[in-house]
Design an enzyme around this catalytic site. Structure first.
Site, short mmCIF file in Angstrom:
data_model
loop_
_atom_site.label_atom_id
_atom_site.label_comp_id
_atom_site.label_asym_id
_atom_site.label_seq_id
_atom_site.Cartn_x
_atom_site.Cartn_y
_atom_site.Cartn_z
CB THR A 1 -0.88 0.07 1.21
OG1 THR A 1 -1.65 -1.09 1.08
CG2 THR A 1 -1.93 1.21 1.31
CB ALA B 1 -0.95 2.81 -4.82
CB ILE C 1 4.34 -1.20 5.90
CG1 ILE C 1 3.85 -0.46 4.59
CG2 ILE C 1 4.87 -2.69 5.47
CD1 ILE C 1 2.83 -1.08 3.41
N GLY D 1 -24.48 -5.53 26.81
CA GLY D 1 -25.04 -4.21 27.23
C GLY D 1 -24.03 -3.24 27.48
CD GLU E 1 -3.61 -9.61 3.26
OE1 GLU E 1 -3.00 -8.42 3.21
OE2 GLU E 1 -3.57 -10.46 2.44
CD GLU F 1 -16.10 -1.95 -0.63
OE1 GLU F 1 -15.04 -2.43 -0.02
OE2 GLU F 1 -17.27 -1.81 0.19
#
Lengths: 259, 382
Positions: B125, B129, B156, B340, B364, B368
């Site tokens: 990542t 990106a 990371i 509760g 991971e 979507e």
């Protein structure tokens, strides 16, 4: 040192609300998780520690069904060399019959030491170990919480009542019933499990041990199992925590607990 | 078709359970509060064979499969998601060595991971990106002696504590295909030009290490390339086809752990003069939770079994991960509901589990992304 260690698989009953079954003589076991009897875990560790220290051979023994082999595989994974399961052949057993069966199964084995747990979590009888010693004619000590090997004997620390320990010399061959806390049992490793799969696990039927029907007859019988009745006697305290703590200490003093 | 674990797998499950009960349970809350984990825990787990169970025996691993890895992780996550994640993360990305590495790379980098002596991570990542991995712009420019790496990565795992990372980097920016512009490199974190900053303030999994990392003119030898130049994207997808299968086990473990906490609570809590377990509203919740967990576990085990049979299946793996993550989020929500107001305080473990769950639908592969993969497989050409 040739060591036999006796193990039992028991239901894990902590935090479980046990139910009595329809017969009224046992508990409902559906859905219960099973573990090695806590005391036996310490006995296995002690056997392996002795082997690692002075060399030798460790054989784990259990009496039960195929499911009970789980605790043998566990002992093998911890470092035992081989294992024996005495199959019950569908019989009901009591402590005495179990002791006779184990004695018959290990008869003739080279033997310096037999280790068992003090008692089993499930029935809490604490009889198999000492009866096995008696049947095999072994010197024994019960509730052992320390072992120091010496030439031809063991120096053992035995737990007595009231927080007192006794140091005792026990001649070999001997049987010791092991108290929890004697050591810190190791975790089972993945490598140990893999090795265990290659070790011998022998199954002998209780009917093949040359025991007579009289030997196999139950000496004790469970008549009834019941949950302890709920009783009063609980004293509920309430209020400010610092005062509560004082009140608790006061009660403990009154009841004779050293605070 | 056999839905039962074999004896060896059951023994491994028990061993992992005992380890988690003995080593994770008591320290979990403090580790979460203090955003830390004890390094010796990694060593202990490694010595017992609980790290990267899929690493082959000849490289110091347990030589088992992804199913066994998943079984172990479920047990760890059941007791504590944060430490469970840390114990999973140390071998994260090692699949690249196993699948595409040279013999030298395997011998150098795999054994210290299996023993718990070293930790690694997979740097994918970037700030710009995330799901769009092929936009990664951290560059690996070829030089006479190797490559020079520049750029940054974020979120990371093990960025500050890892001994090495595998890094997804842009090596062939001019290739016409977006899927053939990247390569995967191993970067040792003591190399000059490597810098990492620990990220604080994570919602959950706070015991685990997460960092931003920066590469400034970091020099890599030619041997740092893993697999084939320009095939990084494909290699990355093959990694996800594996990692998502056991990340699904994170969700199963979290959900099971949350339900176990809820069961304990409802059997003890009395309201309106009776145990709340006796209310049908409670029983229905537990029944639904238990069923969803059973389904999630079954699909997870299926995905892992397929991988272990050499039948990698992106669709099933994505389904397993998406479903297990959703299961975790929904089950922990109900588990907290059953606690509760008490569940809203951090002296109740369920509070920690609740915060941990959401990331399963984010990392991971966001759910979507998994839906895109599943949809593509199911619909085919249109």
């Amino acid at each position: 040192m040739d060591i036999i260690v006796c193990v039992k698989r028991v239901p894990f009953t902590q935090e479980v609300d046990l139910e009595i079954d329809k017969s009224g003589k046992s508990i409902v076991t559906d859905g219960l998780a099973y573990v090695i009897n806590d005391w036996d875990g310490y006995a296995v560790e002690e056997a392996i520690l002795l082997k690692e220290r002075i060399g030798g051979n460790v054989i784990a023994v259990t009496v039960g069904s195929e499911d009970d082999e789980e605790v043998l595989r566990r002992a093998l994974a911890m470092g035992a060399d081989r294992a024996i399961r005495i199959d019950t052949c569908g019989r009901s057993l009591d402590g005495l019959v179990v002791a006779k069966a184990v004695a018959a199964a290990i008869k003739g084995f080279p033997l310096d030491l037999v280790l068992t747990g003090v008692q089993a979590d499930d029935d809490n009888q604490a009889v198999v170990g000492i009866m096995l010693a008696e049947i095999m004619g072994l010197s024994h000590a019960a509730v052992v919480r320390g072992i120091e090997p010496e030439e031809g004997s063991l120096k053992v620390r035995v737990e007595l009542e009231g927080g007192i320990d006794e140091i005792r010399q026990v001649k070999l061959p001997a049987l010791l019933t092991i108290q929890s806390g004697i050591n810190e049992p190791r975790y089972v490793s993945v490598m140990g499990i893999r090795k265990a799969a290659k070790k011998e696990l022998k199954v002998i039927g209780i009917d093949e041990l040359g025991l007579s029907e009289a030997d196999l007859a139950l000496a004790t019988e469970i008549e009834e199992v019941y949950l302890p009745p709920e009783t009063g006697g609980a004293e509920m305290l309430s209020g400010d925590p610092s005062k509560l703590a004082r009140a608790v200490i006061e009660i403990m003093r009154r009841k004779g607990v050293a605070v | 078709m056999d839905f039962e674990l074999n004896k060896k797998q059951k023994d491994i499950q028990k061993a992992a359970r005992e380890f988690a009960q003995g080593e994770l349970k008591d320290i979990a809350r403090d580790c979460d509060l203090n955003e830390t984990f004890p390094p010796e825990l990694i060593r202990k787990a490694g010595e017992l064979g609980f790290l990267g169970a899929f690493i082959p025996e000849q490289y110091g691993g347990a030589g088992l499969g992804f199913l066994e890895h998943a079984i172990i992780l479920e047990e760890f996550w059941k007791v504590d998601p944060g430490l469970g994640q840390q114990l999973c993360s140390t071998t994260f990305g090692s699949e690249e060595f196993i699948l595409f590495g040279t013999e030298e790379q395997k011998q150098k980098y795999l054994p210290p991971l299996a023993s718990g002596e070293a930790m690694m991570g997979f740097a994918i990542t970037e700030p710009d990106a995330g799901s769009d991995t092929s936009s990664a712009s951290t560059s690996a420019q070829e030089t006479e002696h190797g490559y020079i790496m520049n750029g940054s990565k974020t979120m990371i795992g093990n960025g500050t504590v890892g001994r090495y990372l595998v890094v997804f980097a842009l090596s062939d920016p001019d290739n016409e295909s977006r899927a053939q512009r990247h390569s995967i490199f191993v970067v040792e974190t003591d190399t000059p030009g490597y810098e990492a900053t620990r990220l604080h303030g994570k919602m959950g999994l706070r015991a685990s290490d997460t960092a931003s990392i920066f590469f400034s003119g970091l020099k890599l030898p030619k041997e740092a390339l893993i697999g084939t130049r320009g095939k990084g994207f494909y290699q990355l997808m093959q990694f996800f086809d594996r990692s998502r299968a056991y990340v699904a086990a994170h969700g199963v473990g979290l959900a099971q752990g949350a339900m176990d906490l809820a069961i304990k609570h409802v059997k003890g809590r009395v309201q309106f003069g009776r145990k709340i377990a006796s209310f049908q509203a409670t029983q229905f919740k537990i029944a639904e939770m238990a069923t969803r967990i059973e389904l999630a576990r079954t699909l997870t085990h299926k995905a892992c079994s397929l991988l272990d049979k050499g039948k990698s299946d992106s669709k099933v793996t994505s389904m397993a991960k998406m479903n297990a993550a959703r299961t975790a989020v929904e089950v922990v929500d109900e588990a907290l509901q059953l606690h509760g107001g008490y569940g809203y305080f951090n002296d109740q473990d369920v509070e920690r589990f609740y915060r941990a769950a959401k990331v399963l639908e984010l990392y991971e592969g966001a759910k979507e992304i998994e839906k895109i993969i599943i949809g593509r497989h199911v619909l085919g050409r249109y």
